[in-house]
Design a protein around this motif. Structure first.
Motif, PDB file in Angstrom:
ATOM      1  N   ASN A   1       0.851  -1.191   0.000  1.00  0.00           N
ATOM      2  CA  ASN A   1       0.000   0.000   0.000  1.00  0.00           C
ATOM      3  C   ASN A   1       0.890   1.246   0.000  1.00  0.00           C
ATOM      4  N   PRO A   2       0.844   2.058  -1.080  1.00  0.00           N
ATOM      5  CA  PRO A   2       1.723   3.230  -1.163  1.00  0.00           C
ATOM      6  C   PRO A   2       1.423   4.303  -0.125  1.00  0.00           C
ATOM      7  N   GLU A   3       0.245   4.284   0.455  1.00  0.00           N
ATOM      8  CA  GLU A   3      -0.113   5.287   1.454  1.00  0.00           C
ATOM      9  C   GLU A   3       0.624   5.099   2.780  1.00  0.00           C
ATOM     10  N   LEU A   4       1.147   3.903   3.025  1.00  0.00           N
ATOM     11  CA  LEU A   4       1.820   3.633   4.300  1.00  0.00           C
ATOM     12  C   LEU A   4       2.992   4.579   4.556  1.00  0.00           C
ATOM     13  N   GLY A   5       3.629   5.039   3.498  1.00  0.00           N
ATOM     14  CA  GLY A   5       4.739   5.976   3.655  1.00  0.00           C
ATOM     15  C   GLY A   5       4.294   7.358   4.104  1.00  0.00           C
ATOM     16  N   ASN A   6       3.018   7.661   3.922  1.00  0.00           N
ATOM     17  CA  ASN A   6       2.479   8.970   4.312  1.00  0.00           C
ATOM     18  C   ASN A   6       1.861   8.970   5.705  1.00  0.00           C
ATOM     19  N   TRP A   7       1.555   7.801   6.226  1.00  0.00           N
ATOM     20  CA  TRP A   7       0.900   7.684   7.519  1.00  0.00           C
ATOM     21  C   TRP A   7       1.948   7.486   8.600  1.00  0.00           C
ATOM     22  N   ARG A   8       1.658   7.917   9.784  1.00  0.00           N
ATOM     23  CA  ARG A   8       2.590   7.837  10.910  1.00  0.00           C
ATOM     24  C   ARG A   8       2.061   6.896  11.991  1.00  0.00           C
ATOM     25  N   ALA A   9       2.978   6.103  12.536  1.00  0.00           N
ATOM     26  CA  ALA A   9       2.658   5.310  13.727  1.00  0.00           C
ATOM     27  C   ALA A   9       2.588   6.268  14.905  1.00  0.00           C
ATOM     28  N   ASN A  10       3.527   7.142  14.963  1.00  0.00           N
ATOM     29  CA  ASN A  10       3.570   8.270  15.877  1.00  0.00           C
ATOM     30  C   ASN A  10       4.446   9.295  15.175  1.00  0.00           C
ATOM     31  N   VAL A  11       5.763   9.126  15.269  1.00  0.00           N
ATOM     32  CA  VAL A  11       6.647  10.022  14.513  1.00  0.00           C
ATOM     33  C   VAL A  11       7.307   9.305  13.336  1.00  0.00           C
ATOM     34  N   ASN A  12       7.227   7.992  13.318  1.00  0.00           N
ATOM     35  CA  ASN A  12       7.810   7.208  12.229  1.00  0.00           C
ATOM     36  C   ASN A  12       6.708   6.730  11.292  1.00  0.00           C
ATOM     37  N   SER A  13       7.076   6.516  10.032  1.00  0.00           N
ATOM     38  CA  SER A  13       6.064   6.097   9.062  1.00  0.00           C
ATOM     39  C   SER A  13       5.610   4.669   9.351  1.00  0.00           C
ATOM     40  N   THR A  14       4.351   4.427   9.009  1.00  0.00           N
ATOM     41  CA  THR A  14       3.831   3.072   9.181  1.00  0.00           C
ATOM     42  C   THR A  14       4.543   2.110   8.242  1.00  0.00           C
ATOM     43  N   ALA A  15       5.033   2.598   7.109  1.00  0.00           N
ATOM     44  CA  ALA A  15       5.805   1.747   6.200  1.00  0.00           C
ATOM     45  C   ALA A  15       7.076   1.257   6.893  1.00  0.00           C
ATOM     46  N   ASP A  16       7.758   2.155   7.603  1.00  0.00           N
ATOM     47  CA  ASP A  16       8.969   1.764   8.324  1.00  0.00           C
ATOM     48  C   ASP A  16       8.659   0.748   9.417  1.00  0.00           C
ATOM     49  N   MET A  17       7.574   0.959  10.114  1.00  0.00           N
ATOM     50  CA  MET A  17       7.206   0.045  11.198  1.00  0.00           C
ATOM     51  C   MET A  17       6.858  -1.339  10.655  1.00  0.00           C
ATOM     52  N   LEU A  18       6.139  -1.380   9.544  1.00  0.00           N
ATOM     53  CA  LEU A  18       5.776  -2.680   8.969  1.00  0.00           C
ATOM     54  C   LEU A  18       6.979  -3.370   8.333  1.00  0.00           C
ATOM     55  N   GLU A  19       7.970  -2.600   7.922  1.00  0.00           N
ATOM     56  CA  GLU A  19       9.192  -3.220   7.415  1.00  0.00           C
ATOM     57  C   GLU A  19       9.914  -3.949   8.554  1.00  0.00           C
ATOM     58  N   ILE A  20       9.965  -3.319   9.721  1.00  0.00           N
ATOM     59  CA  ILE A  20      10.556  -3.993  10.884  1.00  0.00           C
ATOM     60  C   ILE A  20       9.746  -5.243  11.219  1.00  0.00           C
ATOM     61  N   ALA A  21       8.426  -5.099  11.258  1.00  0.00           N
ATOM     62  CA  ALA A  21       7.563  -6.242  11.571  1.00  0.00           C
ATOM     63  C   ALA A  21       7.783  -7.383  10.589  1.00  0.00           C
ATOM     64  N   SER A  22       7.985  -7.050   9.328  1.00  0.00           N
ATOM     65  CA  SER A  22       8.214  -8.060   8.301  1.00  0.00           C
ATOM     66  C   SER A  22       9.492  -8.855   8.581  1.00  0.00           C
ATOM     67  N   HIS A  23      10.565  -8.150   8.904  1.00  0.00           N
ATOM     68  CA  HIS A  23      11.823  -8.851   9.217  1.00  0.00           C
ATOM     69  C   HIS A  23      11.712  -9.634  10.521  1.00  0.00           C
ATOM     70  N   MET A  24      10.995  -9.078  11.481  1.00  0.00           N
ATOM     71  CA  MET A  24      10.810  -9.798  12.739  1.00  0.00           C
ATOM     72  C   MET A  24      10.059 -11.107  12.507  1.00  0.00           C
ATOM     73  N   LEU A  25       8.993 -11.042  11.722  1.00  0.00           N
ATOM     74  CA  LEU A  25       8.219 -12.255  11.466  1.00  0.00           C
ATOM     75  C   LEU A  25       9.026 -13.250  10.643  1.00  0.00           C
ATOM     76  N   ALA A  26       9.744 -12.778   9.641  1.00  0.00           N
ATOM     77  CA  ALA A  26      10.586 -13.690   8.853  1.00  0.00           C
ATOM     78  C   ALA A  26      11.627 -14.362   9.756  1.00  0.00           C
ATOM     79  N   GLY A  27      12.166 -13.609  10.704  1.00  0.00           N
ATOM     80  CA  GLY A  27      13.124 -14.186  11.646  1.00  0.00           C
ATOM     81  C   GLY A  27      12.477 -15.216  12.551  1.00  0.00           C
ATOM     82  N   GLU A  28      11.279 -14.934  13.019  1.00  0.00           N
ATOM     83  CA  GLU A  28      10.568 -15.884  13.875  1.00  0.00           C
ATOM     84  C   GLU A  28      10.277 -17.186  13.120  1.00  0.00           C
ATOM     85  N   ILE A  29       9.881 -17.055  11.865  1.00  0.00           N
ATOM     86  CA  ILE A  29       9.603 -18.244  11.056  1.00  0.00           C
ATOM     87  C   ILE A  29      10.889 -19.039  10.837  1.00  0.00           C
ATOM     88  N   ALA A  30      11.977 -18.353  10.510  1.00  0.00           N
ATOM     89  CA  ALA A  30      13.261 -19.041  10.314  1.00  0.00           C
ATOM     90  C   ALA A  30      13.699 -19.733  11.602  1.00  0.00           C
TER      91      ALA A  30
END
Length: 181
Positions: A43-72
């Motif tokens: 979703n291209p809008e994620l870069g425009n939305w904020r979790a608080n001060v950081n973009s939701t795109a950045d937060m979901l990128e961390i979540a993505s790596h965290m989940l990939a790590g958990e699966i591995a």
């Protein structure tokens, strides 16, 4: 999901559900959550939305790596887990400062545990020591550091760290068996 249709919150739920499935050994369900998270991240809008001060795109990128790590980790592919968690740590370190932080849990705890699982004790020791510099007397990091020291054959130092962990964890109602849940 209390607020369906919110891409950021939906993605964070995918991460949390996927991590829970991975922890329980349901790799197929965890991977399904990961796949859904990747779709949401498009979703291209994620870069425009904020979790608080950081973009939701950045937060979901961390979540993505965290989940990939958990699966591995659940697949016992510890080197892949280490790689994913290293990327999560790098991204977390780049987040804009905020109190409380937008990403609440230290991704270093997951990286350190993956390193312990891979029997890469010296690297795990360094990760937990760094976490303790950032989060003084963090019981989870102290637990991981003691495990790393045991792995390195330094039982005396591990015992000292365990004493610190007991003091830091006094009053807790959870016994630690790893550096993170």
């Amino acid at each position: 999901n209390p607020v369906p249709g919110q891409p950021y919150l939906d993605g964070m739920l995918n991460w949390m559900h996927g991590a829970a499935f991975a922890k329980k050994g349901d790799i197929e369900a965890a991977e399904a959550e990961y796949t859904t998270l990747q779709t949401i991240r498009q979703n291209p809008e994620l870069g425009n939305w904020r979790a608080n001060v950081n973009s939701t795109a950045d937060m979901l990128e961390i979540a993505s790596h965290m989940l990939a790590g958990e699966i591995a980790n659940a697949k016992q592919d510890y080197n892949a887990a280490v790689s994913e968690f290293e990327q999560a740590v790098t991204l977390q370190d780049k987040l804009r400062y905020m109190e409380p932080p937008d990403w609440l849990q230290s991704s270093r705890l997951f990286l350190g545990q993956a390193l312990l699982n891979a029997k890469r004790f010296e690297e795990a020791k360094a990760v937990f020591e760094r976490d303790l510099l950032l989060l003084n007397e963090n019981g989870w990091a102290l637990h991981g550091l003691a495990e790393a020291l045991d792995g390195l054959g330094d039982g005396a130092a591990a015992s000292d760290i365990r004493d610190r962990q007991v003091a830091a964890w006094a009053g807790a109602n959870v016994e630690l068996t790893a550096a993170h849940f």
